[in-house]
Design an enzyme around this catalytic site. Structure first.
Site, mmCIF file in Angstrom:
data_model
loop_
_atom_site.group_PDB
_atom_site.id
_atom_site.type_symbol
_atom_site.label_atom_id
_atom_site.label_comp_id
_atom_site.label_asym_id
_atom_site.label_seq_id
_atom_site.Cartn_x
_atom_site.Cartn_y
_atom_site.Cartn_z
ATOM 1 N N ALA A 119 0.835 -1.202 0.000
ATOM 2 C CA ALA A 119 0.000 0.000 0.000
ATOM 3 C C ALA A 119 0.872 1.255 0.000
ATOM 4 O O ALA A 119 1.840 1.353 0.746
ATOM 5 C CB ALA A 119 -0.923 0.007 1.215
ATOM 6 N N SER A 171 10.350 2.586 -4.062
ATOM 7 C CA SER A 171 10.417 3.293 -5.340
ATOM 8 C C SER A 171 11.822 3.821 -5.560
ATOM 9 O O SER A 171 12.532 4.156 -4.601
ATOM 10 C CB SER A 171 9.434 4.472 -5.345
ATOM 11 N N TYR A 184 6.605 12.422 -1.550
ATOM 12 C CA TYR A 184 6.785 11.066 -2.090
ATOM 13 C C TYR A 184 8.224 10.603 -1.914
ATOM 14 O O TYR A 184 8.489 9.506 -1.393
ATOM 15 C CB TYR A 184 6.395 11.044 -3.564
ATOM 16 N N SER A 187 9.236 10.036 1.768
ATOM 17 C CA SER A 187 8.603 8.857 2.363
ATOM 18 C C SER A 187 9.170 7.563 1.795
ATOM 19 O O SER A 187 9.341 6.581 2.517
ATOM 20 C CB SER A 187 7.089 8.910 2.165
#
Length: 284
Positions: A119, A171, A184, A187
């Site tokens: 998630a 990522s 983004y 994190s």
């Protein structure tokens, strides 16, 4: 400013022979295994659920809405009628909901073998940190960091019992620096580092931070990035790793795993590469 690191590995954007899941489907490599997946109602999480079901695993699927989870479960059962699937509506930011989902899974199956903290959320990379609503900015960080921690907190004790697998969908954005991408990138960098701590504190658990590439999902459609990676590439890579094929800390699914193991493994392990650290240049 945009900074894109250059890696010397071959890039793959579709499933390649070295990780082809067809072999694992045929032999049922994950039969008897219990897999817990968050963010499993769409995109990468949905494809992961289908992939593991085809390989024989029992599934605990967590996402925020019952309706979306039911749709994924129905899709799985159409393709794998014998699959054992438990769906549990869960907001990963809510500690109590995560605890309840894990408890429900244990009550149903008695164990956890593989946990995928998939998630996550992001935005369109269009606003600076002062232009963006501060609550929305923080929400991205909270989902991508606290959500992973919550899942780890309640699942790692069960994974310790079986020396299982803990995978986090992170990522390459965690090591990029892009204007308007602060919530983004920050994190995802934190998530990458968190995985290193899991590996440090729970050495018997096989732990991975995985970059799934740029996949055509609802999340990426709202950004400036052009999807170029097949969603099945991510699922096939996760499946390959949890079948005991390789043990790494950080991987990008569009790196050729065979090439890395053949040509780069000793160099990576020897220099403790692919982890977050400060490197001091050598004196000239």
């Amino acid at each position: 400013m945009e900074y894109f690191p250059s890696f010397p590995f071959s890039e793959r954007h579709d499933v390649y022979p070295g990780i082809d899941p067809a072999v694992q489907y045929a032999t049922g490599t994950h039969k008897g295994k219990v897999v817990f997946i968050t963010g499993s109602s769409r995109g990468i999480g949905e494809d992961l659920a289908i992939t593991y079901a085809k390989a024989g695993a029992s599934l605990i699927l967590a996402a925020r809405t019952q309706k979306a989870l039911d749709a994924v479960k129905a899709k799985i059962l159409r393709e794998v009628p014998s699959a054992d699937v438990l769906v549990v509506p869960t907001d990963v930011v809510d500690l109590g909901q995560v605890e309840a989902a894990v408890k429900a899974g244990i009550e149903r199956f008695g164990k956890l073998d593989i946990v995928i903290a998939n998630a996550g959320t992001g935005d369109g990379f269009t606003q600076s940190m002062t232009e963006k609503d501060p609550l929305e900015w923080w929400k991205i960080v909270e989902v991508n960091v606290r959500g992973v921690y919550n899942v780890a907190h309640f699942t790692l004790p069960y994974l310790m019992k079986v020396k299982g697998y803990f995978l986090v969908t992170t990522s390459m954005g965690g090591i990029l620096r892009m204007a308007n991408g602060s919530p983004y990138s920050i994190s995802k960098e934190a998530a990458n580092t968190f995985v290193e701590y899991v590996a440090l504190e729970f050495p018997d658990i096989k732990t991975f931070a995985l970059n799934p590439g740029i996949v055509d999902t609802e999340l990426t459609r709202g950004t400036k990035f052009v999807p170029e990676d097949n969603v099945q590439l991510a699922s096939a890579t996760y499946l390959y790793l949890t079948a005991g094929k390789a043990d790494w800390l950080f991987l990008s699914v569009n790196w050729d795993i065979g090439e890395i193991q053949r040509d780069w493994k000793d160099k990576i392990l020897g220099s403790n590469a692919l982890v977050s650290r400060i490197v001091i240049p050598a004196r000239l």
